[in-house]
Design a protein around this motif. Structure first.
Motif, PDB file in Angstrom:
ATOM      1  N   PHE A   1     126.911  26.029 -41.161  1.00 25.92           N
ATOM      2  CA  PHE A   1     126.822  27.488 -41.099  1.00 25.92           C
ATOM      3  C   PHE A   1     126.849  27.860 -39.632  1.00 25.92           C
TER       4      PHE A   1
ATOM      5  N   LEU B   1     121.505  32.353 -27.791  1.00 25.62           N
ATOM      6  CA  LEU B   1     120.619  33.472 -27.462  1.00 25.62           C
ATOM      7  C   LEU B   1     119.762  33.158 -26.239  1.00 25.62           C
TER       8      LEU B   1
ATOM      9  N   TYR C   1     128.765  30.262 -36.151  1.00 23.71           N
ATOM     10  CA  TYR C   1     129.625  31.296 -35.570  1.00 23.71           C
ATOM     11  C   TYR C   1     130.286  30.750 -34.306  1.00 23.71           C
TER      12      TYR C   1
ATOM     13  N   HIS D   1     123.536  39.345 -43.315  1.00 26.34           N
ATOM     14  CA  HIS D   1     124.796  38.613 -43.334  1.00 26.34           C
ATOM     15  C   HIS D   1     125.094  37.927 -42.017  1.00 26.34           C
ATOM     16  N   LEU D   2     124.478  38.389 -40.934  1.00 28.75           N
ATOM     17  CA  LEU D   2     124.696  37.689 -39.667  1.00 28.75           C
ATOM     18  C   LEU D   2     123.766  36.491 -39.533  1.00 28.75           C
ATOM     19  N   GLY D   3     122.840  36.378 -40.470  1.00 20.53           N
ATOM     20  CA  GLY D   3     121.979  35.203 -40.460  1.00 20.53           C
ATOM     21  C   GLY D   3     120.982  35.216 -39.326  1.00 20.53           C
ATOM     22  N   LEU D   4     120.770  36.371 -38.732  1.00 21.82           N
ATOM     23  CA  LEU D   4     119.907  36.381 -37.543  1.00 21.82           C
ATOM     24  C   LEU D   4     118.624  37.168 -37.748  1.00 21.82           C
TER      25      LEU D   4
ATOM     26  N   TYR E   1     119.418  28.484 -31.984  1.00 24.03           N
ATOM     27  CA  TYR E   1     120.204  29.584 -31.437  1.00 24.03           C
ATOM     28  C   TYR E   1     120.335  29.430 -29.917  1.00 24.03           C
TER      29      TYR E   1
END
Lengths: 266, 195
Positions: free
Chosen positions: B127, B36, B129, A199-202, B33
């Protein structure tokens, strides 16, 4: 069926679709890819919908990138071209669906759904049903999916999370005479093969590659619990007679150099 | 798709490479990412400077989602620690531990721009965060498209443009409008001829 000689321009293919998200579609797709590969088939994986995690796992198993197809963002023509382009040198295409078979952009149309893509690509559907806490009722569910869209073809149904041999017998007895599609098998519940939650897509294939043992185990589970021979025998060759369009542009200004950021961060 | 329109793609690493590849006519940043690798990206000062420089000179630069975040002035982790980025856009991209946006999107271009003409539509997906801080100066930055999200009738102005650097979180699928790739390559070709 042993490995069939490739006849050039003809491939087989099917779509794995679920009744809903989380019914075991990805695990069964990966298992089918692994089992087909072990039998010597060259497999081209595809994924319906904007997902990059499943295609990464597809690539981990088949060695070919899982190509994204999308019925809402992209035209039928574009999807068919993409499918064709990446199946030219393979024996079989495995297309993993998205969410439930008929789920897509909204409730009014089939746009973006797995069902729409299966029809566009003229591929039969293998329906995955989570049979946990369900027995005879599973047949009613399959019957509803079978009748919802008359233009859609099914290769069969596979039941996931089967509790016992008797559980599967209950279901197949109920299917008999009530649905047309064949039962291709029932997969018992195995907690050791559950893929990590995403669910975190990671949890991508780079961060969490599937081990060889895991892939082998998936292939074993499919061979033991699904009738792969029946599936392969029932699949028709997908003929792809149209030629691909390719019109590279040449400019007197020479090629244009575009830098593309490509590393672990991008 | 870009290659079909006469582009030669040159891959590079904003994390590891000291310099941008030579003689570029445009740059494409997909998602990723960057949060990261924020420290490595931030420490690669030379790369950051060169990207800001070509952006200021008017080179077509397109960045989406993670790529867009790298084009912002900084990425802030969920604890609030800032990592300076290229600064092509004067925004800070903040990371959150909860999902900020997810779903299909369609954009309509409000101007002729590097990825299409006014009125063109392109479809994509979001999509993320992350979200950008909303400083006062955001209003001064030109937005070049309107976005329609599913179930939302109202359209929001997005697609930030500074010089010829265009970015936003949405991942656009160039296959949804075949003119998009052609137009981006054409923009790069025009830049090549004028530089």
């Amino acid at each position: 069926m042993a490995k069939k000689e490739k006849t050039g321009g003809l491939i087989k293919g099917f779509v794995i679709a679920g009744t809903q998200s989380g019914c075991g579609k990805t695990t069964i797709s990966l298992g089918l890819m692994a089992a087909l590969l072990r039998r010597g088939f060259k497999v081209a994986p595809f994924k319906v919908g904007p997902d990059f995690i499943d295609p990464g796992h597809h690539a981990g198993i088949t060695g070919m990138a899982g190509r994204n197809l999308d019925g809402w963002m992209l035209s039928g023509r574009y999807n068919r071209d993409c499918f064709k382009k990446h199946t030219l040198k393979v024996d079989i295409a495995v297309v993993e669906g998205v969410m439930g078979l008929f789920d897509g952009y909204d409730g009014k149309s089939e746009a973006g759904s797995t069902a729409q893509m299966a029809k566009w690509l003229k591929l039969p559907v293998i329906l995955v049903v989570n049979a946990k806490s369900m027995a005879r009722s599973a047949a009613a569910l399959v019957s509803g999916f079978e009748q919802f869209d008359k233009d859609l073809g099914f290769a069969g149904v596979v039941f996931n999370n089967i509790g016992s041999k008797r559980h599967l017998e209950f279901i197949t007895e109920a299917l008999d005479g009530n649905v047309k599609m064949p039962c291709l098998g029932g997969i018992p519940y195995y907690n050791e093969i559950i893929l990590p939650e995403r669910h975190l897509g990671l949890v991508t294939s780079l961060d969490n590659p599937l081990s060889d043992e895991y892939i082998d185990k998936l292939a074993d589970i499919i061979e033991e619990n699904m009738d792969l021979n029946a599936i392969l025998d029932s699949l028709l060759d997908v003929d792809q007679p149209e030629k691909l369009r390719r019109t590279p542009v040449r400019s007197p200004a020479g090629p244009v150099r575009i830098g593309v950021a490509m590393d672990n961060a991008f | 798709m870009l290659e079909n329109h006469g582009a030669q793609l040159v891959c590079f690493s904003p994390v590891k490479d000291d310099n941008l590849p030579k003689n570029l006519d445009g740059i494409y940043f997909g998602g990723g990412y960057p949060e990261l690798f924020a420290k490595q990206l931030s420490d690669n000062l030379n790369m950051r400077r060169q990207i800001k420089e070509v952006s200021s000179k008017g080179m077509p630069v397109y960045g989406e989602c993670g790529g867009f975040m790298y084009l912002c002035s900084a990425i802030c982790d969920p604890k609030g620690n800032p990592y300076p980025m290229t600064g092509c856009f004067p925004f800070t991209a903040n990371m959150f531990s909860r999902l900020k946006s997810l779903g299909y999107r369609e954009i309509t271009l409000a101007y002729n721009t590097l990825i299409g003409k006014r009125g063109d539509t392109v479809r994509g997906h979001e999509f993320r965060y992350s979200d950008i801080a909303k400083p006062e100066d955001q209003k001064k930055i030109k937005t070049v498209y309107k976005v329609t999200a599913k179930a939302k009738k109202n359209k929001t102005d997005e697609g930030y443009l500074v010089n010829r650097t265009l970015g936003r979180y949405i991942h656009l699928h160039f296959g949804s409008n075949l003119d998009t790739a052609a137009c981006f390559v054409e923009s790069c070709r025009n830049y090549k001829l004028e530089k």
